[in-house]
Enzyme design. Structure first.
Site, PDB file in Angstrom:
ATOM      1  N   LYS A   1      40.817  47.704  43.249  1.00  5.87           N
ATOM      2  CA  LYS A   1      39.990  47.950  44.445  1.00  5.87           C
ATOM      3  C   LYS A   1      40.154  49.342  45.041  1.00  5.87           C
ATOM      4  CE  LYS A   1      41.693  44.136  46.220  1.00  5.87           C
ATOM      5  NZ  LYS A   1      41.980  42.927  47.001  1.00  5.87           N
TER       6      LYS A   1
ATOM      7  N   ASP B   1      45.694  36.596  48.161  1.00  4.45           N
ATOM      8  CA  ASP B   1      44.728  36.054  49.133  1.00  4.45           C
ATOM      9  C   ASP B   1      44.050  34.776  48.650  1.00  4.45           C
ATOM     10  OD1 ASP B   1      43.379  37.548  47.226  1.00  4.45           O
ATOM     11  OD2 ASP B   1      42.080  38.614  48.635  1.00  4.45           O
TER      12      ASP B   1
HETATM   13  C1  GLC Z   1      41.354  42.085  43.329  1.00  2.00           C
HETATM   14  C2  GLC Z   1      42.863  41.837  43.245  1.00  2.00           C
HETATM   15  C3  GLC Z   1      43.186  40.380  43.449  1.00  2.00           C
HETATM   16  C4  GLC Z   1      42.545  39.865  44.733  1.00  2.00           C
HETATM   17  C5  GLC Z   1      41.037  40.160  44.707  1.00  2.00           C
HETATM   18  C6  GLC Z   1      40.345  39.713  45.984  1.00  2.00           C
HETATM   19  O1  GLC Z   1      40.742  41.497  42.247  1.00  2.00           O
HETATM   20  O2  GLC Z   1      43.357  42.280  42.008  1.00  2.00           O
HETATM   21  O3  GLC Z   1      44.584  40.162  43.497  1.00  2.00           O
HETATM   22  O4  GLC Z   1      42.767  38.488  44.865  1.00  2.00           O
HETATM   23  O5  GLC Z   1      40.823  41.546  44.530  1.00  2.00           O
HETATM   24  O6  GLC Z   1      40.847  40.337  47.110  1.00  2.00           O
END
Ligand code: GLC
Length: 445
Positions: A161, A197
């Site tokens: 991200k 999360d």
């Molecule tokens: C990205 C992260 C993951 C998280 C997702 C949503 O894919 O790698 O760990 O759960 O974003 O926030």
């Protein structure tokens, strides 16, 4: 009144884009098969695009009670909150503060990033007049791929991200947080749980709803977790006597998808080329950029004739997924568009968001079928994220995939918004760990 028209090639161009971006029912079945193959490999510890990370957490019983602080880092905002669990399935967040994580922090030195989030905790405590002398437990929601080695220990595998802060990959993030809390004088705070999360989202919902067995994030990033039988987690050496455990799939990295040249271009220009293919086709961080690239292509082919357009759509990531939501709801991010151009822009947004929702629908179906081959039971899927919450028609498009696959049985699947559930979920995890005597460790004892 602006009267620019699209060129006569418009219909041909749109049907071509529609075809390239389509996810047919046959494609959905293929996604499901490929997911099952990759899940099997991931659980066995064989190389594949799904990390399938054991979380060391199981679903709560609903009777966990207590108070806990929670800290959430996973995107452009960091949040600190205090939650109270009443032991009857209600997790009440009674104070919350949001802090913006700047691009400089996301991409600078890791120590500065952790000092910043420790500072957020400090500010939160001061604002809510919480004494620094008392001891507090803190649950840490860290929404990146972490190889967990225990409930409150785990190393960041790789940033996603848009984050790239130095000196964090390969390190135990709880230790980094602990050190930063010490540096900022918060010596009475004990980090007792670390959670993704998705796991926090599932746990929050299942605290009050026993049929919740999957958590999904459809926001800036995308990912999912679900409840797995421990006997299926072949790569886990000591499985103890637990029967089930939540698995963080890290499905954003799923790679067995039909990509087109726009996806390949976007990937090449991204900060993490060759990774997070599903995330780059589905999540909010990228949908606006896919749309911009298609529109730009249209302009360079002369299908769009608008003059202002070329400039407006030439800068990377200048068209955001929020803009798409606005367009999909009938609004426009720019005023100077002709009726034809508005129609064309809306069409591209519809095509790009439809592909995203159909891939997400296929992926959710794959996980539910993995847990329940014949879809005999009821399943609540806890979902959080602005894409799911705010994009007009996104949920409906996911449900259409279920209807195509399962007909009337699709009613057994309940998609439930669990807004901001991940933070409260981490607090539930901390209480769950205490009741179940799951050890958490303190680094500076
Ligand atoms: C990205 C992260 C993951 C998280 C997702 C949503 O894919 O790698 O760990 O759960 O974003 O926030």
């Amino acid at each position: 009144m602006i009267n620019r028209k699209v060129s006569s090639d418009y219909d041909k161009f749109i049907s071509k884009v529609e075809k390239i971006f389509s996810v047919t029912p046959a494609d959905v079945k293929k996604i499901i098969d490929n997911f099952h193959q990759e899940m099997r490999r991931g659980l066995a510890g064989r190389g594949c695009s799904l990390k399938m990370i054991p979380s060391f957490v199981d679903r709560p019983a609903g009777s966990e009670a207590g108070r806990c602080l929670a800290l959430d880092l996973g995107g452009t905002n960091s949040r600190v909150l205090a939650a109270r669990l009443d032991g009857k399935g209600n997790a009440r967040v009674f104070a919350v503060s949001k802090f913006v994580v700047s691009a400089a922090l996301m991409r600078g030195a890791g120590e500065a990033l952790f000092d910043f989030i420790a500072g957020c905790v400090r500010e939160f405590l001061a604002k809510n007049r919480i004494s620094l002398r008392k001891k507090y437990q803190l649950a840490f929601t860290f929404s990146f791929p972490v190889e967990q080695t225990g409930l409150a220990a785990g190393k960041l595998i790789i940033w996603t991200k848009g984050f790239s802060a130095s000196g964090v990959e390969g390190k135990d993030v709880v230790r980094l947080l602990d050190d930063a809390l010490w540096r900022s004088g918060l010596k009475n705070i004990e980090v007792v749980a670390l959670a993704n999360d998705t796991v926090g989202t599932l746990v929050t919902k299942s605290y009050s709803d026993r049929s919740c067995d999957m958590g999904v994030i459809l926001g800036t990033g995308t990912n999912a977790c679900y409840v797995e039988k421990v006997s299926n987690i072949l790569k886990m050496k000591s499985r103890g006597n637990r029967r089930s455990m939540i698995i963080n799939m890290e499905w954003g990295n799923f790679s067995k998808l039909r990509r087109c040249h726009v996806d390949r271009e976007l990937d090449r220009a991204s900060g993490n080329p060759g990774r997070q293919y599903l995330e780059k086709m589905v999540s909010g961080m990228y949908l606006g950029e896919i749309t911009r690239r298609v529109v730009f292509h249209m302009i360079s082919k002369g299908v769009f004739l608008g003059e202002g357009f070329e400039r407006a759509y030439s800068e990377e990531y200048s068209f955001r997924t929020e803009d798409m939501s606005l367009v999909a709801a009938g609004g426009m991010p720019q005023r100077d568009l002709s009726a034809d151009e508005r129609k064309a822009l809306k069409k591209i947004c519809d095509i790009v968001s439809l592909r995203s929702a159909r891939i997400a629908g296929g992926a959710i179906a794959a996980v539910l079928l993995w847990m329940d081959k014949e879809l005999r039971k009821r399943h609540t899927v806890a979902i959080d994220g602005s894409l799911f919450e705010k994009y007009p028609g996104f949920e409906k498009n996911i449900k259409n995939v279920f209807r195509e696959l399962f007909g009337r049985r699709s009613k057994k699947i309940k998609l439930e918004m669990a807004k901001d559930g991940s933070g409260a979920g981490a607090a539930v995890i901390a209480a769950w760990a205490q009741i179940n005597h799951i050890s958490t460790r303190r680094l500076h004892a």
